[in-house]
Structure formats: structure tokens, C-alpha cells
Write a protein that holds these residues in place. Structure first.
Motif: not given
Ligand SMILES: [Zn+2]
Ligand SMILES: [Zn+2]
Length: 385
Positions: A241, A257, A293, A295, A299
Motif C-alpha cells: 500500500h 509500504h 517501509h 509494516d 496502518d
């Protein structure tokens, strides 16, 4: 040959190609200038001498292009961490504006033509010069547009279209001369207007594309989907995402991400990251840099943001406060700003001793979700017998 060496050599090729194409532009414009000026002076034609001055201005316009192409090839530095490729984009905007000016100039000349009734009779030498000028410029256009595609250079492409605009203006002059000979001077006006519109459109198109890049327009949706799909094929990636792209001259910068399992180790997460980077760069040769990034959970919405759960030192202090000691290792997992602890003990006695203290701690502290008590296992390596 390593990956970076290959990248460097294709970079080198690209810049050599751009330099060669720009050098030919200087040769063609210089040649056109000399021929037009000489013939114009020989047959005393003000029109040809004026045209020679246009070739001189083309020659001068080549200089900033060469300069910008040189600046654009410089490596990234501390002031320009993304490199200097946007200088090429700037040059493209300038050339687009130049083409618009040329189109406007032709349109104004055409209007002036409407109000003049004296036409000089063309000479054969003048006619031949115009044909040579068209051949030179059109030849350069065909050559440069090919090189522009090979080097993926918008600047060279813009310069190629500039050459085509010159050859088209010469075509108008040629039509004018022939039309005067044939007795249909109105033909020149029609041809001039068509050419003015064509050149103006080229200028708008080139400048518009370059301006989009200057304001960080991303790649189109198909391309974005393709990038996201590639990232999603990496084993361990559960979701992609916030994928963003931006263009720098011929280069593409990507950031995104990736969501992975929340229980994997940091090094496994980093490994997935490395594979994602490598796969993207291998699959698409215009990608200059990728920032990912990792995760471990979706989020959070703005509405469900909780205060950040404390870090390890606070957890260790808390365990000491509650008399939980003698553990070999503390592993902390975070989930929605609550900590899940795993305590490893050397033996079952120590583990049993900690049990009551841990229960007490769980009762009191609400940002600790649960505690798992385990016994350190046996680690096998190649030297174990
Ligand atoms: Zn790293
Ligand atoms: Zn995210």
C-alpha cells in the motif's frame, strides 16, 4: 560484472549518445547557417540572410541544451540527493517554450504576408538552398528522434522536434516560392498557418509533459499496478500500500509500504525488503531507487491512534519492579500499541518462580497484552556433535 558496474556503463552509453546527438545538432545548424548566408549574400536575398540568422539562433539554442545535458549527468551530491536529471526536464520546458515562440512568429509573418502585395521572384539557387536546408533538418530530426528513444531523453526528443519545426518552416518557404512561381501566392498562407499550428502543438505537448514531471506526477495507473503486483509476488509480502512514484528525467523513484507477518524477526523483514528492492530493479531498468517501509499490521486510522507503547528499557524496569528476574531473554512484540512479552528461562524452576509476578503485572498494566513464559531451547550448529 557487478550490477552497479553494468548500471554505470549503460549510464555512460546514454550520456555518450546524448553528447553525440548534440554535437550533430551543432554541425547541422552550423552548416545550414554557412550555406544560407553564403547563398543569400551571393544572390542578395534578404529572405535567405534572415533565414541564416534563424540558423544562427538555432546554433545558439544548442548551447544551453549541451550545458543542461552535462549538468544533468552529474552524480547525486549532498545538495541534490536525487541527482540532477531534472535539469534535463528544465531544458525540455525551455525548448517547448521556444517552439511556441517559433509558431507565434510564423503566424505573425503570415498575417503580415496577407497585407503585402510584392513578392520577389525566386531564383533557382535560392530554391536549391531551401531544399538543402529541409534535407539537413529533416535528416537530423530522423536521427535525433531515434537517439532520444534509445537514450530515453526528453531533452533530445525536444531538440529533435525543434529541428523538425525548422524543416517545416523551410517547407513553408519552399511552398511560398513555388506558389509564387505558379501564380498561387495564397497557398503559402495556408501552408504557413498549418505549420504554425503543428509547431505550436509540439511546443505545448513537450512543455506540458516536462512540467508534469517537474511537479512530481506519478506514473500512470497501469504502471503503478504492475509495480504493486511485482512487490506482492515476493514471498512473505501480505499487502502493498501507499505506493508512490516520481520521475527524474529518465529515472523512476518508487516508495511503498509492505505488510509482513507481525511475528517474523527484524532480519527476516529486512531480507524481504532486500528481495523486494532487487526484484523491482531487475524487472524494470528505469528504476533508480526504491524506498520501502515494512509494516507488521495494517496502518491505523487516524481515529484509532493510541499513545505509543513504551520501548524495551521501560519494559525491563517494569519487570524488575514486579520481581521478574533471572530470565535469559526478553522478546517484545507490539500489536496496536500494546506489548506482547515472551520471557525465556534457563529451567522450569525459574519459570515457575516468575509466574505469579507476571500475573500480577498483567493485572496492573494495561498496555501489556500478554506474557508467554518459555524455556530456552537447544541451539544446533554445524559444530554440534
Ligand atoms: Zn538495509
Ligand atoms: Zn503502511
Amino acid at each position: 560484472m557487478s550490477q552497479t558496474e553494468t548500471a554505470n556503463s549503460t549510464e555512460q552509453d546514454r550520456h555518450q549518445r546524448i553528447q553525440r546527438t548534440n554535437a550533430w545538432a551543432v554541425v547541422v545548424d552550423g552548416l545550414a547557417f554557412v550555406i544560407k548566408l553564403t547563398v543569400g549574400w551571393m544572390i542578395a536575398s534578404p529572405a535567405l540572410i534572415a533565414d541564416a540568422m534563424h540558423s544562427l539562433s538555432d546554433l545558439l539554442a544548442d548551447l544551453p541544451i549541451i550545458l543542461l545535458a552535462r549538468i544533468a549527468r552529474q552524480r547525486p551530491d549532498s545538495d541534490h540527493p536525487y541527482g540532477h536529471a531534472r535539469f534535463e526536464t528544465l531544458g525540455t520546458v525551455m525548448l517547448g517554450a521556444l517552439l511556441l515562440t517559433v509558431a507565434l512568429g510564423i503566424a505573425i509573418e503570415t498575417v503580415e504576408l496577407l497585407f503585402s502585395d510584392t513578392r520577389p521572384m525566386p531564383s533557382l539557387l535560392g530554391l536549391a538552398t531551401v531544399v538543402i536546408a529541409i534535407a539537413l533538418k529533416e535528416g537530423y530530426f530522423q536521427y535525433a528522434i531515434r537517439q532520444a528513444r534509445l537514450a530515453r531523453s526528453a531533452l533530445i526528443e525536444a531538440n529533435a522536434w525543434h529541428a523538425r519545426s525548422d524543416s517545416l518552416s523551410s517547407v513553408v518557404v519552399l511552398i511560398g516560392l513555388l506558389a509564387t512561381l505558379a501564380g498561387f501566392p495564397a497557398l503559402e498562407i495556408i501552408a504557413a498557418l498549418i505549420v504554425a499550428v503543428m509547431i505550436g502543438w509540439m511546443g505545448i505537448r513537450l512543455a506540458w509533459q516536462a512540467i508534469q514531471q517537474l511537479v512530481d506526477q506519478g506514473v500512470d495507473h497501469d504502471r503503478q499496478d504492475a509495480l504493486a503486483t511485482t512487490l506482492a509476488t515476493i514471498p512473505g509480502v501480505r499487502d502493498v500500500h501507499l505506493l508512490r512514484t516520481r520521475r527524474m528525467g529518465p529515472d523512476l523513484f518508487v516508495d511503498a509500504h509492505l505488510r509482513v507477518d507481525s511475528r517474523i524477526s527484524v532480519s527476516e523483514g529486512h531480507q524481504i525488503n532486500e528481495w523486494a528492492l532487487t526484484t523491482l530493479k531487475q524487472q524494470y531498468d528505469d528504476i533508480a531507487d526504491v524506498t520501502l517501509h515494512i509494516d507488521h499490521e495494517p496502518d491505523p486510522d487516524d481515529s484509532q491512534v493510541r499513545p505509543l507503547a513504551p520501548l524495551r528499557p521501560a519494559v525491563e524496569r517494569l519487570l524488575a519492579e514486579y520481581d521478574v528476574r533471572d530470565y535469559d531473554r526478553l522478546i517484545i512484540h507490539y500489536h496496536q500499541q500494546r506489548a506482547q512479552l515472551e520471557l525465556r528461562f534457563a529451567n522450569d524452576q525459574q519459570r515457575q518462580a516468575a509466574r505469579q509476578h507476571c500475573l500480577r503485572l498483567l493485572n496492573d498494566i494495561d498496555w501489556i497484552a500478554d506474557i508467554t513464559l518459555t524455556i530456552t531451547g537447544e541451539r544446533l550448529s554445524r559444530s554440534t556433535h
